[in-house]
Design a protein around this motif. Structure first.
Motif, PDB file in Angstrom:
ATOM      1  N   PRO A  99       0.814  -1.224   0.000  1.00 52.28           N
ATOM      2  CA  PRO A  99       0.000   0.000   0.000  1.00 52.28           C
ATOM      3  C   PRO A  99       0.845   1.270   0.000  1.00 52.28           C
ATOM      4  N   ALA A 326      -4.870  -2.251  -3.375  1.00 51.32           N
ATOM      5  CA  ALA A 326      -4.193  -1.164  -2.665  1.00 51.32           C
ATOM      6  C   ALA A 326      -4.285   0.136  -3.447  1.00 51.32           C
ATOM      7  N   ARG A 406      -5.167  -8.402   3.710  1.00 51.07           N
ATOM      8  CA  ARG A 406      -4.498  -7.434   2.840  1.00 51.07           C
ATOM      9  C   ARG A 406      -5.295  -6.139   2.690  1.00 51.07           C
ATOM     10  N   SER A 410      -4.638  -2.250   4.306  1.00 49.68           N
ATOM     11  CA  SER A 410      -4.450  -1.211   3.294  1.00 49.68           C
ATOM     12  C   SER A 410      -5.258   0.042   3.614  1.00 49.68           C
ATOM     13  N   PRO A 413      -2.605   2.569   5.818  1.00 51.62           N
ATOM     14  CA  PRO A 413      -1.246   2.166   5.480  1.00 51.62           C
ATOM     15  C   PRO A 413      -0.217   2.884   6.347  1.00 51.62           C
TER      16      PRO A 413
END
Length: 578
Positions: A99, A326, A406, A410, A413
């Protein structure tokens, strides 16, 4: 690049939506047509090669050393690279840096004439990372005796484990460098070199193991692990420097502007804690397994390596799509990110459940085919196959966690735009710790089931605890992803998974008796595997699982016209097929 202090008061967790920049080729925000297919193909081939070499590594370990106190000692030492790999290569480092680099690339596209945000990010993070990794590596080597005592207090040969731990402690530095460089390359949509790191790693291990096992014994495996980690990092340096030089024509300088990046150091903590907490399942197995008969830890290790091949195949999907998610979140496009995550959840589940059905049906023949030679005998085969079948109950949860975590991280970040408001809402910041709390709850389940079941069932009790704990964590994370701000359509997602679970159960039930018809392991595996694959395709299509029906129809179209509903019948339905 500047540093943000920990925020305290409220603002939105998500960046305001922005007009996404137009794709400009490989570095653009949108990949060219066919990019995902090509990227997945390259990643799948190289990852399969790395997994095959890893399997060969385990076969040689079993052949040369069997399952005894020596391999138990090495596997305790292997806890260091096993912990460092998810923390520094695929999980925590990827969650943080993909990210971060994605946002830097978005900023580079928005202001092509300004200072290069990618180079700013590297200057601000890489030196500190190298210092921290060197310190951790040295600390692990010096603290090896205490570490072995904590991990496996009942080990028969702690001296050998300490020696191997000091050798494998070297891996912390190159693993971290490899993870950082791989994250940068994936954010740039460069997947070939990152996908090849495990090929280099396992080739290094195999080279040392083949040439030096007779001279150094099980220590050769530890030395090979250290050597392979150096090859991993070395493979990525050249491609990374080439991508970094691609922005060298921009103006230098690091003045603070709306195009600058602000570093948020405390964002590291929840990611690192989650990854370590997740890896603690291995610590629990090693700790409780050290009190069981010699060879138990080895049986658990061989079973885990085989079981996780199916899970790894499913995770490959989100490895390729994670940079796209991302970038969508960096640009404020939550809807696009949601659609991609839902598709990833379905596709990963289909791949993993097909592998799970195969392992349920063919575990004894697979273990006999792969391991039963040299010092690895029929009793080891039976014990390992039984553990595989229990482990398999948790494979779907393992894969889903890999997909969900994930996008979760993200959304906050390790860097943000200088022009964006600081994410100061205390309640939202507490959500940063939700994955670690969910994993901690899963560990409580793992320990409870393990303690209750191990006295009666031995290694099977430990495997059952693992499966139960990771499943509890996955259920909590699915809810947490909605709380975080990804508006998943849970009814649609869970309905698709229910159809896939029914498909896998039916395929395993049909494949198990067929696999038992042949005594030869190769023939048994082939018959059982073919039956499972055909049953999975037929049942999945019949039950309406899009992730199965789509590939089956595509395959049949290659062979000839397929009767059935016209494409118009599916208009308006989101594409969940592969």
């Amino acid at each position: 690049m500047t540093t943000d202090r920990p925020p305290t008061l409220g603002s939105p967790a998500l960046p305001a939506p922005r007009q996404a920049p137009a794709a400009t080729g490989p570095a653009g925000s949108g990949p060219r047509r066919g990019f995902l297919a090509r990227a997945f193909g390259v990643t799948a081939v190289l990852s399969a090669a790395g997994s095959a070499l890893g399997l060969l590594r385990d076969l040689l370990l079993a052949r040369y050393f069997g399952a005894n106190q020596g391999t138990d000692a090495f596997l305790v030492a292997w806890t260091v690279p096993e912990t460092a790999a998810p923390l520094l290569i695929e999980d925590a480092m990827s969650f943080l840096m993909v990210p971060a680099f994605a946002l830097a690339l978005v900023l580079r596209e928005e202001r092509p004439d300004g200072p290069d945000p990618v180079r700013q990010l590297v200057r601000a993070t890489l030196p500190w990372l190298l210092l921290a990794l060197s310190t951790l590596s040295l600390g692990a080597a010096l603290g090896a005796p205490r570490l072995v005592g904590l991990l496996a207090p009942g080990l028969a040969d702690p001296g050998l484990a300490v020696t191997c731990t000091r050798i494998t402690a070297i891996t912390v530095l190159p693993f971290g460098v490899a993870g950082y460089l791989a994250a940068a390359l994936r954010a740039h949509h460069r997947f070939t070199a990152p996908a090849g790191i495990y090929v280099a790693y396992n080739l290094g291990i195999l080279g040392v193991l083949l040439t030096c096992h007779a001279l150094w014994g099980v220590r050769a495996a530890a030395i090979g692990v250290a050597f392979g980690s150096l090859l991993m990092a070395g493979l990525l340096v050249g491609p990374f420097l080439r991508r970094l030089r691609s922005g060298s024509g921009r103006r230098g300088g690091a003045r603070r502007s709306s195009n600058a990046l602000v570093l948020i150091p405390l964002a590291l903590l929840p990611v690192g804690v989650f990854t370590l907490t997740r890896q603690a399942q291995v610590f629990i197995e090693r700790f409780l397994g050290s009190a069981l008969p010699p060879g138990t830890i080895s049986h658990l290790n061989y079973a885990a390596k085989v079981s996780q091949l199916a899970m790894t195949a499913g995770i490959l999907i989100c490895t390729v799509t994670f940079p796209l998610v991302a970038r969508a979140l960096a640009a404020g496009d939550v809807t696009a990110a949601r659609d991609r995550v839902e598709k990833d959840l379905g596709q990963a589940a289909a791949v993993v459940l097909l592998g799970t059905a195969f392992l349920m049906a063919c575990a004894p023949s697979v273990v006999a085919l792969l391991f039963e030679r040299g010092a690895f005998g029929p009793r080891d085969t039976a014990a390992t196959a039984a553990v595989i079948r229990v482990y398999s109950f948790g494979l779907l949860a393992q894969a889903l966690i890999g997909v969900m975590i994930r996008p979760y991280f993200s959304l906050r970040p390790v860097v943000r735009r200088a022009g964006d408001p600081s994410p100061e809402d205390g309640g939202r910041r507490l959500l940063d710790w939700y994955p670690a709390a969910a994993m901690a709850f899963g560990l409580v389940v793992t320990v409870t089931v393990g303690l209750l079941a191990t006295p009666r069932f031995g290694a099977l009790g430990l495997a059952a605890g693992n499966a139960a704990g990771i499943t509890a964590t996955a259920a909590l994370l699915l809810h947490g992803l909605v709380l975080r701000g990804i508006p998943l359509r849970l009814r649609r997602v869970l309905g698709g998974h229910a159809r896939l679970l029914a498909t896998a159960a039916g395929a395993a039930a049909l494949g198990t008796p067929v696999a038992g018809l042949a005594a030869d392991p190769l023939l048994s595996t082939a018959l059982g595997g073919l039956t499972v694959a055909l049953a999975f395709a037929v049942l999945g299509t019949g039950l309406g699982a899009r992730e199965v029906r789509g590939p089956v129809r595509a395959a049949l179209r290659v062979l000839g016209p397929v009767p059935g509903p016209s494409p118009v019948a599916d208009e308006g339905k989101p594409p969940h097929g592969c």
